[in-house]
Motif scaffolding. Structure first.
Motif, short mmCIF file in Angstrom:
data_model
loop_
_atom_site.label_atom_id
_atom_site.label_comp_id
_atom_site.label_asym_id
_atom_site.label_seq_id
_atom_site.Cartn_x
_atom_site.Cartn_y
_atom_site.Cartn_z
N LEU A 32 45.30 57.43 49.55
CA LEU A 32 46.42 58.45 48.44
C LEU A 32 46.44 58.61 47.11
CD1 LEU A 32 49.28 56.43 49.87
CD2 LEU A 32 48.63 58.70 50.33
N GLY A 33 44.39 57.97 46.99
CA GLY A 33 43.78 58.57 45.55
C GLY A 33 43.28 57.57 44.38
N ALA A 34 43.61 56.37 45.79
CA ALA A 34 43.77 55.36 44.68
C ALA A 34 41.95 55.40 43.97
CB ALA A 34 43.76 53.37 45.03
N ASP A 35 41.71 54.63 43.10
CA ASP A 35 40.09 54.95 42.74
C ASP A 35 39.17 53.49 42.76
OD1 ASP A 35 39.56 57.03 40.80
OD2 ASP A 35 41.25 56.28 40.20
N ASP A 36 40.25 52.48 43.61
CA ASP A 36 39.93 50.91 43.53
C ASP A 36 40.08 50.08 44.16
OD1 ASP A 36 37.53 49.33 43.83
OD2 ASP A 36 37.13 49.06 41.57
N TYR A 37 40.02 48.81 44.69
CA TYR A 37 40.75 47.96 45.21
C TYR A 37 40.40 46.76 44.63
CZ TYR A 37 37.49 47.87 49.26
OH TYR A 37 36.59 47.79 50.35
N LEU A 38 40.99 45.48 44.61
CA LEU A 38 40.95 44.00 44.31
C LEU A 38 41.97 43.68 45.19
CD1 LEU A 38 39.03 42.52 42.50
CD2 LEU A 38 40.75 42.54 41.11
N ARG A 39 40.71 42.58 45.75
CA ARG A 39 41.48 41.24 46.87
C ARG A 39 42.07 40.22 46.46
NH1 ARG A 39 36.66 42.29 51.86
NH2 ARG A 39 37.27 45.13 52.24
N LYS A 40 43.38 39.86 46.95
CA LYS A 40 44.12 38.84 46.80
C LYS A 40 43.45 37.71 47.39
CE LYS A 40 48.96 40.80 44.33
NZ LYS A 40 49.61 40.66 44.33
N PRO A 41 43.42 36.49 47.08
CA PRO A 41 43.23 36.48 45.60
C PRO A 41 41.98 36.48 44.95
CG PRO A 41 42.88 33.73 46.57
CD PRO A 41 43.01 35.29 47.57
N PHE A 42 42.50 36.91 43.23
CA PHE A 42 41.01 37.17 42.65
C PHE A 42 41.13 36.14 41.39
CE2 PHE A 42 44.58 40.08 41.87
CZ PHE A 42 44.87 40.32 40.74
N SER A 43 39.95 36.07 40.36
CA SER A 43 39.39 35.30 39.96
C SER A 43 39.91 36.66 38.74
CB SER A 43 38.36 34.86 39.25
OG SER A 43 37.16 35.73 39.25
N PRO A 44 40.17 35.58 36.98
CA PRO A 44 40.43 36.85 36.44
C PRO A 44 39.27 37.00 35.70
CG PRO A 44 41.69 34.51 35.54
CD PRO A 44 40.86 34.36 36.48
N ARG A 45 38.02 36.75 35.56
CA ARG A 45 36.83 36.89 35.89
C ARG A 45 36.35 38.08 36.87
NH1 ARG A 45 31.35 33.07 36.21
NH2 ARG A 45 29.78 34.83 35.24
N GLN A 46 36.67 38.58 37.60
CA GLN A 46 36.41 39.83 38.56
C GLN A 46 37.22 41.05 38.25
OE1 GLN A 46 37.89 37.24 42.40
NE2 GLN A 46 36.12 38.08 43.78
N LEU A 47 38.55 40.39 37.87
CA LEU A 47 39.19 40.95 37.50
C LEU A 47 38.67 42.02 35.89
CD1 LEU A 47 41.54 43.36 37.28
CD2 LEU A 47 42.83 41.20 36.13
N LEU A 48 38.19 40.80 35.20
CA LEU A 48 37.82 41.62 33.95
C LEU A 48 36.35 42.53 34.35
CD1 LEU A 48 37.52 41.80 30.62
CD2 LEU A 48 36.35 39.22 31.15
N ALA A 49 35.67 41.90 35.15
CA ALA A 49 34.00 42.70 35.73
C ALA A 49 34.95 44.29 36.60
CB ALA A 49 33.56 42.07 36.44
N ARG A 50 36.40 44.06 36.89
CA ARG A 50 35.99 45.66 37.72
C ARG A 50 36.73 46.53 36.07
NH1 ARG A 50 37.34 45.67 43.25
NH2 ARG A 50 35.78 44.30 43.74
N ILE A 51 37.50 45.90 34.90
CA ILE A 51 38.09 46.78 34.54
C ILE A 51 36.83 46.98 33.44
CG2 ILE A 51 39.73 46.43 32.28
CD1 ILE A 51 40.79 44.70 33.51
N LYS A 52 35.53 46.28 32.77
CA LYS A 52 34.72 47.34 32.35
C LYS A 52 33.78 48.22 32.74
CE LYS A 52 34.03 42.33 29.69
NZ LYS A 52 32.98 41.67 29.43
N ALA A 53 34.20 47.37 34.54
CA ALA A 53 33.34 48.73 34.78
C ALA A 53 34.30 50.58 34.95
CB ALA A 53 33.28 48.72 36.57
#
Length: 231
Positions: free
Chosen positions: A92-113
């Protein structure tokens, strides 16, 4: 950078909002699909972190509507055991996905990317139009023109196609593509690349079932096999 977090789990939204603000991001919050669409149109965030399971409108419909109107980056949140959700979201056009549960550190790495990808998209290396026979890629506008007909790409599709065309005749491994397009240092999910390649083929290939431009090299990766001229 402005980030919208859309999830019906208020504790999750509050926690992510507090944490993201602490790292210097502007945060917009939404707790259902209709509210997400409304606040997204009002604030035009750079990145949308979007849960799939939301009331009123689910994340799939929110993502679909966003992709008809904007090139904002979209990251969907899925449960670990819902691979079909990931594939559907990417289609549908999403650029990426993140699987729950995730750590804030994982999310920050994705955001920086995401931030690195956004910066690269605005850079001079992406300012030229690349023509391949009847097809022209304009990576600044995220458009492909084929036989005079313009086809819209997502930002990720545009980066991926630009990478392949820029390395015509070379075989790019899946890990190399993930590093260059998504900006991840760790080994990535081959399904992420496979789904985007399939979507690009549907948009640019005369016959997606018999691809002419983007060729799969089994067990290795992908190659773009048509000579190009850069204007």
């Amino acid at each position: 950078m402005k980030i919208m977090v859309a999830d019906d789990d208020r504790d999750m939204v509050d926690m992510l909002s507090y944490w993201l603000k602490g790292h210097g991001y502007d945060v917009v919050r939404a707790f259902d699909g209709e509210q997400a669409i409304k606040r997204w149109r009002e604030t035009l965030p750079d990145l949308v972190i979007l849960d799939i399971q939301m009331p009123k409108l689910d994340g799939f419909e929110v993502c679909r509507q966003m992709r008809t109107e904007t090139n904002s980056m979209v990251m969907i949140l899925t449960a670990h055991d819902r691979e079909d959700d990931e594939v559907r979201g990417l289609e549908l056009g999403a650029d990426d996905y993140l699987r729950k549960p995730f750590s804030p550190r994982q999310l920050l790495a994705r955001i920086k990317a995401v931030m690195r990808r956004s910066s690269n998209t605005r850079g001079p290396a992406n300012s030229s139009a690349i023509t391949v026979g009847p097809m022209t890629l304009d990576s600044m506008r995220h458009e492909v023109t084929r036989d005079g007909i313009k086809v819209r790409l997502t930002p990720t599709e545009s980066r991926l196609l630009h990478l392949l065309i820029s390395h015509t005749g070379q075989v790019l491994t899946t890990d190399m593509i993930i590093e260059r397009v998504w900006g991840y240092d760790e080994a990535g999910d081959s399904g992420l690349v496979k789904t985007h390649i399939r979507h690009i083929r549907q948009k640019v290939e005369p016959d997606p079932n018999s691809p002419r431009y983007i060729t799969t090299v089994p067990g290795v990766g992908y190659t773009f096999s048509v000579p190009v001229t850069i204007e």
